[in-house]
Enzyme design. Structure first.
Site, PDB file in Angstrom:
ATOM      1  N   SER A  45      62.978  14.098  98.207  1.00 52.93           N
ATOM      2  CA  SER A  45      63.752  13.296  97.274  1.00 52.93           C
ATOM      3  C   SER A  45      64.796  12.443  98.007  1.00 52.93           C
ATOM      4  O   SER A  45      64.433  11.646  98.871  1.00 52.93           O
ATOM      5  CB  SER A  45      64.385  14.213  96.216  1.00 52.93           C
ATOM      6  OG  SER A  45      64.773  13.471  95.090  1.00 52.93           O
ATOM      7  N   ASP A 163      58.444  13.860  92.673  1.00 54.05           N
ATOM      8  CA  ASP A 163      59.520  14.464  93.466  1.00 54.05           C
ATOM      9  C   ASP A 163      59.142  15.880  93.914  1.00 54.05           C
ATOM     10  O   ASP A 163      58.732  16.716  93.121  1.00 54.05           O
ATOM     11  CB  ASP A 163      60.768  14.497  92.590  1.00 54.05           C
ATOM     12  CG  ASP A 163      62.026  14.903  93.327  1.00 54.05           C
ATOM     13  OD1 ASP A 163      62.049  15.999  93.913  1.00 54.05           O
ATOM     14  OD2 ASP A 163      62.999  14.127  93.317  1.00 54.05           O
TER      15      ASP A 163
END
Length: 293
Positions: A45, A163
């Site tokens: 991320s 993610d």
């Protein structure tokens, strides 16, 4: 048998955490100021973004300047695709890729980086972790940061990549598998026991409960993975309760400073770990299991 007296290789894993991940810039600034070289990088991320930009030789001063600009609402507003508001996501992944392409170039690949890099993502179709280590860098960054419901997933080879935080938020195991002999990880997630932090997020009741329960799950998986990777050092920058994952970009300077302070606190321990010692082989780079974008 031959033996070699040398410095052990260092792997750095940068964790996810939205705006809180800007602390990674402070970590890198301190390491650079002490001439501590990084041999392997991994990220998830926001950690993937910082790791990818650093590995592509973007100067840290430029990273800081860009981080500060994210505190301006009009900067992030440019990423919003108004045609999809109210549907499954808010930000179009193509807008994200265009933004990073302007910084590092659209043709930048993992293979052209000066530090071996692995990014963690998740395939929503199978529920499995996907490690990205080859191919297009901007697509890899997109895949690792595509927060479900916020950023459109990356569709590749029958996979729906989002993610990586839900399965590997602090990917210390990736740098270990790549060949790092000393592993240092940076965890910027808020503590699940920090009641004040969660109360200040100002989310509707059900959203706040779901977010916190997800954070508890991620924290449990992270702890297990860090232990399994035999992580040598884990840095947890101390951030103010007002620094939210999504709303904290306006505190960029404070967040970066916290990352630097946390790194300075463990410098003696890190330098001790990196002292030259005898090994029975030269360091060997090993690819993690990955897909090509």
């Amino acid at each position: 048998m031959n033996s070699f007296f040398r410095k052990p290789t260092l792997g750095l894993a940068l964790g996810g955490g939205g705006a809180r991940g800007l602390a990674h810039i402070g970590v890198l600034k301190v390491l650079c100021s002490k001439n501590i070289s990084i041999d392997y990088l991994a990220g998830t991320s926001m950690g993937a973004i910082i790791a990818a930009l650093y590995a592509s030789k973007i100067p840290l001063d430029s990273l800081e300047t860009e981080a500060r600009s994210l505190g301006k609402l009009n900067k992030i507003a440019r990423w919003v695709d108004r045609s999809i508001m109210g549907l499954d996501f808010i930000i179009n992944g193509e807008n994200i890729q265009e933004y990073f392409s302007k910084i590092i170039g659209k043709n930048m690949t993992f293979e052209s980086l000066h530090i071996p890099l692995a990014l963690a993502s998740v395939d929503m179709k199978t529920g499995r972790e996907v490690v990205i280590q080859t191919g297009s860098l901007v697509e890899g960054m997109h895949a690792s940061m595509a927060l479900p419901g916020i950023i459109k997933p990356l569709t590749r080879d029958g996979m729906l990549l989002v993610d990586g935080g839900s399965l590997n938020n602090v990917p210390a195991d990736l740098v270990r598998s790549m060949g790092a002999e000393v592993v240092m990880a940076v965890n910027v997630s808020p503590a699940v026991t920090d009641a004040e932090y969660w109360e200040k997020q100002k989310l509707p009741g059900i959203a706040a409960a779901n977010w916190r329960s997800n954070a508890i799950m991620v924290a449990s998986i992270t702890t297990a993975k860090l232990r399994r990777a035999k992580t040598d050092l884990v840095i947890c920058p101390v951030l103010n309760d007002t620094v939210g994952t999504l709303s904290g970009f306006k505190y960029a300077d404070e967040i970066i400073t916290a990352g630097a302070a946390a790194t300075c606190a463990v410098l003696p321990q890190l330098q001790e770990l990196l002292k030259p010692r005898f090994f029975f082989s030269h360091p060997q780079k090993k690819p993690a299991l990955s897909i090509e974008l």
